[in-house]
Each structure stands twice: as C-alpha cells, then as structure tokens.
Design a protein around this motif. Structure first.
Motif, mmCIF file in Angstrom:
data_model
loop_
_atom_site.group_PDB
_atom_site.id
_atom_site.type_symbol
_atom_site.label_atom_id
_atom_site.label_comp_id
_atom_site.label_asym_id
_atom_site.label_seq_id
_atom_site.Cartn_x
_atom_site.Cartn_y
_atom_site.Cartn_z
ATOM 1 N N ASP A 120 6.310 24.379 11.038
ATOM 2 C CA ASP A 120 5.888 24.660 9.656
ATOM 3 C C ASP A 120 6.872 24.059 8.651
ATOM 4 O OD1 ASP A 120 3.592 26.053 10.364
ATOM 5 O OD2 ASP A 120 4.588 28.001 10.359
ATOM 6 N N LEU A 121 8.175 24.221 8.927
ATOM 7 C CA LEU A 121 9.201 23.681 8.024
ATOM 8 C C LEU A 121 9.144 22.157 7.977
ATOM 9 C CD1 LEU A 121 12.300 25.937 8.817
ATOM 10 C CD2 LEU A 121 11.049 25.814 6.645
ATOM 11 N N LEU A 122 8.954 21.528 9.134
ATOM 12 C CA LEU A 122 8.892 20.067 9.187
ATOM 13 C C LEU A 122 7.702 19.543 8.394
ATOM 14 C CD1 LEU A 122 9.918 17.358 10.295
ATOM 15 C CD2 LEU A 122 8.503 17.766 12.335
ATOM 16 N N ILE A 123 6.534 20.153 8.593
ATOM 17 C CA ILE A 123 5.336 19.738 7.846
ATOM 18 C C ILE A 123 5.567 19.914 6.347
ATOM 19 C CG2 ILE A 123 2.920 20.331 7.352
ATOM 20 C CD1 ILE A 123 2.643 20.996 10.370
ATOM 21 N N ASP A 124 6.147 21.042 5.978
ATOM 22 C CA ASP A 124 6.417 21.310 4.559
ATOM 23 C C ASP A 124 7.348 20.253 3.966
ATOM 24 O OD1 ASP A 124 6.339 23.178 2.173
ATOM 25 O OD2 ASP A 124 8.501 23.160 2.583
ATOM 26 N N TYR B 229 0.845 -1.193 0.000
ATOM 27 C CA TYR B 229 0.000 0.000 0.000
ATOM 28 C C TYR B 229 0.886 1.251 0.000
ATOM 29 C CZ TYR B 229 -3.997 -2.930 1.280
ATOM 30 O OH TYR B 229 -4.994 -3.883 1.283
ATOM 31 N N PRO B 230 0.364 2.367 -0.500
ATOM 32 C CA PRO B 230 1.094 3.626 -0.336
ATOM 33 C C PRO B 230 1.019 4.062 1.123
ATOM 34 C CG PRO B 230 -1.021 4.025 -1.411
ATOM 35 C CD PRO B 230 -0.882 2.537 -1.274
ATOM 36 N N VAL B 231 2.173 4.145 1.771
ATOM 37 C CA VAL B 231 2.236 4.484 3.191
ATOM 38 C C VAL B 231 2.791 5.902 3.337
ATOM 39 C CG1 VAL B 231 3.266 3.911 5.426
ATOM 40 C CG2 VAL B 231 2.556 2.078 3.869
ATOM 41 N N LEU B 232 2.035 6.753 4.006
ATOM 42 C CA LEU B 232 2.480 8.113 4.309
ATOM 43 C C LEU B 232 2.710 8.201 5.808
ATOM 44 C CD1 LEU B 232 -0.150 10.147 2.212
ATOM 45 C CD2 LEU B 232 2.061 9.238 1.451
ATOM 46 N N ARG B 233 3.956 8.484 6.185
ATOM 47 C CA ARG B 233 4.299 8.575 7.610
ATOM 48 C C ARG B 233 4.648 10.011 7.969
ATOM 49 N NH1 ARG B 233 8.521 4.253 9.581
ATOM 50 N NH2 ARG B 233 7.942 5.313 11.502
ATOM 51 N N PHE B 234 4.028 10.498 9.025
ATOM 52 C CA PHE B 234 4.308 11.838 9.532
ATOM 53 C C PHE B 234 4.836 11.705 10.958
ATOM 54 C CE2 PHE B 234 1.573 12.515 5.983
ATOM 55 C CZ PHE B 234 1.965 13.730 5.446
ATOM 56 N N ASP B 235 6.126 11.982 11.120
ATOM 57 C CA ASP B 235 6.814 11.788 12.396
ATOM 58 C C ASP B 235 7.155 13.151 12.998
ATOM 59 O OD1 ASP B 235 8.454 11.164 14.510
ATOM 60 O OD2 ASP B 235 9.856 9.943 13.352
ATOM 61 N N PHE B 236 6.578 13.433 14.158
ATOM 62 C CA PHE B 236 6.794 14.713 14.824
ATOM 63 C C PHE B 236 7.662 14.565 16.074
ATOM 64 C CE2 PHE B 236 2.890 15.162 12.382
ATOM 65 C CZ PHE B 236 3.122 16.347 11.710
ATOM 66 N N SER B 237 8.555 13.587 16.071
ATOM 67 C CA SER B 237 9.373 13.319 17.256
ATOM 68 C C SER B 237 10.562 14.257 17.404
ATOM 69 C CB SER B 237 9.876 11.868 17.226
ATOM 70 O OG SER B 237 10.706 11.655 16.097
ATOM 71 N N LYS B 238 10.883 15.027 16.375
ATOM 72 C CA LYS B 238 12.042 15.916 16.448
ATOM 73 C C LYS B 238 11.818 17.019 17.489
ATOM 74 C CE LYS B 238 13.544 15.223 11.678
ATOM 75 N NZ LYS B 238 12.690 14.043 11.479
ATOM 76 N N ASP B 239 12.912 17.471 18.089
ATOM 77 C CA ASP B 239 12.847 18.582 19.035
ATOM 78 C C ASP B 239 12.771 19.883 18.253
ATOM 79 O OD1 ASP B 239 12.972 17.121 21.460
ATOM 80 O OD2 ASP B 239 15.117 16.828 21.177
ATOM 81 N N LEU B 240 11.605 20.487 18.256
ATOM 82 C CA LEU B 240 11.383 21.713 17.505
ATOM 83 C C LEU B 240 11.400 22.907 18.448
ATOM 84 C CD1 LEU B 240 8.446 20.425 15.270
ATOM 85 C CD2 LEU B 240 10.884 20.455 14.729
ATOM 86 N N LEU B 241 11.998 24.000 17.996
ATOM 87 C CA LEU B 241 12.175 25.165 18.850
ATOM 88 C C LEU B 241 11.010 26.139 18.794
ATOM 89 C CD1 LEU B 241 15.964 25.868 18.202
ATOM 90 C CD2 LEU B 241 14.911 24.600 20.084
ATOM 91 N N GLY B 242 10.142 25.994 17.822
ATOM 92 C CA GLY B 242 9.028 26.919 17.731
ATOM 93 C C GLY B 242 8.121 26.579 16.572
ATOM 94 N N ILE B 243 7.104 27.412 16.388
ATOM 95 C CA ILE B 243 6.096 27.153 15.373
ATOM 96 C C ILE B 243 6.690 27.219 13.968
ATOM 97 C CG2 ILE B 243 5.235 29.509 15.018
ATOM 98 C CD1 ILE B 243 3.077 26.355 15.568
ATOM 99 N N GLY B 244 7.718 28.045 13.779
ATOM 100 C CA GLY B 244 8.370 28.135 12.472
ATOM 101 C C GLY B 244 9.005 26.816 12.069
ATOM 102 N N GLN B 245 9.633 26.138 13.017
ATOM 103 C CA GLN B 245 10.245 24.845 12.713
ATOM 104 C C GLN B 245 9.190 23.773 12.472
ATOM 105 O OE1 GLN B 245 13.291 23.708 15.512
ATOM 106 N NE2 GLN B 245 14.741 25.182 14.655
#
Length: 201
Positions: free
Chosen positions: A113-117, A95-111
């Motif tokens: 946004d960059l991660l999602i992008d 199957y086409p698998v889309l994984r979204f991993d938010f485990s990174k240590d992000l410093l703010g909302i800007g990061q």
C-alpha cells in the motif's frame, strides 16, 4: 585502439548499459514492431530474462532519448553501434511515461500500500495534482487524464515485476486476495482510458 565492450550482468538501466560500454543485443526491431502495431501488451518470461531492461528501454524510447540509440563512443573509448530503431521512421516525440516498479522486497500488504501510494504521489506532484481521495482507482484515473491534458500526448504506462508480490503470497489465500484487490483497484481504470493511453506494458 577502442576498448572492448563489457558483458552486462545484472544491468537493468538501458542508459547505463549504453553509456558505460556494455554489450546490448539489439532488441529494438521487436520494440519498434510492438510500439507501432499495438497498444496493450502483457509479457511473461522467466526471472533474469531481461524484462526490467526491456521496460527501461521502452521508457527511453518514449521519453525521446534518441541519443542512446545512435552510434557513439563512450568516455572510456568504447564504440557503441547504432541500433535498429534509430534508422526507422520513429519520430522520437516525448510522451508522459508512468512507470510502476514492484521489484522491491515487500514484507506485507501494508508495504505494498505504501509503495503504491508513493509511486502515485510522485507523479501527482509532477503534474500538480492534489488527490481528493486516497482511493487508488480514482487517483490513477485522474493522473492519466491530467498527464494527457498537460502534455498533449497520450500516456505510456509501464509496469515492472507486478507478479513479485503475488508469488510471495502463494499459500496465503488471504494475502493473495489482498494483493489481487490492490492491483485490480490500481489498474482497472485503464479499461476506460483508452483514448488517453499511447502504450501499456
């Protein structure tokens, strides 16, 4: 004489766990039940409780990696047993698998946004999509539809550590609202994409 299997401390990759001879407590009876009896799941468990490994195992199942679930001997001579799901009627289609991993240590909302992008961009490149807008709502909608169309298989969407940024924003109402808005915009298209989705976790 076969070597003893090792205990997996901090291992989140199912492939590494199996190929490198670590012990795996077989959770595939529960995984089989989940993937054959339902579609959307939300799981909340304490930290260090194996959620990321479960997401990684689900990815291996839906990517058709039956070899990882069969009995085999590793290069180090460690015998890995066959897991439950390899003995079922699961067809091991890819199957086409889309994984979204938010485990990174992000410093703010800007990061965030960059991660999602970057995560969207990686899959857009895979499916030959040139986004017409930076809006994540429309990009997710287009991505899921195109992945289904290109592969002929409904999409599997796996989200890991979605709450990490939310936990870091506790006490900061403005940031908490911004994080919530980002996730709502990214994932709300899924409500209208049921016919394109095989499994959501």
């Amino acid at each position: 004489m076969a070597q003893k299997r090792k205990y997996p401390v901090g291992i989140q990759s199912f492939e590494s766990l199996r190929m490198d001879g670590y012990v795996y407590v077989d959770k595939t009876p529960l995984i089989y039940k989940m993937i054959t009896e339902g579609k959307p799941y939300f799981l909340s468990r304490p930290r260090r409780f194996g959620k990321s490994l479960l997401v990684n195992t689900l990815a291996a199942v839906f990517e058709g990696r039956r070899d990882l679930f069969e009995a085999f001997t590793t290069k180090q001579g460690i015998e890995q047993p066959q897991l439950f799901i390899a003995r079922t009627d699961w067809e091991w289609e890819k199957y086409p698998v889309l994984r979204f991993d938010f485990s990174k240590d992000l410093l703010g909302i800007g990061q965030l946004d960059l991660l999602i992008d970057k995560m969207l961009e990686r899959y857009e490149q895979q499916y030959g999509i040139t986004p017409a807008t930076p809006d994540t709502f429309l990009r997710m909608d287009t991505l899921v539809r195109k992945a289904h169309e290109d592969t002929g298989k409904r999409v599997v969407l796996l989200v890991d550590e979605y709450d990490k940024m939310m936990l870091h924003s506790i006490g900061d109402e403005e940031m908490a609202a911004d994080v919530k808005a980002r996730f709502k915009n990214l994932f709300s298209p899924l409500m209208d994409l049921d016919e394109h989705l095989q499994f959501v976790f």
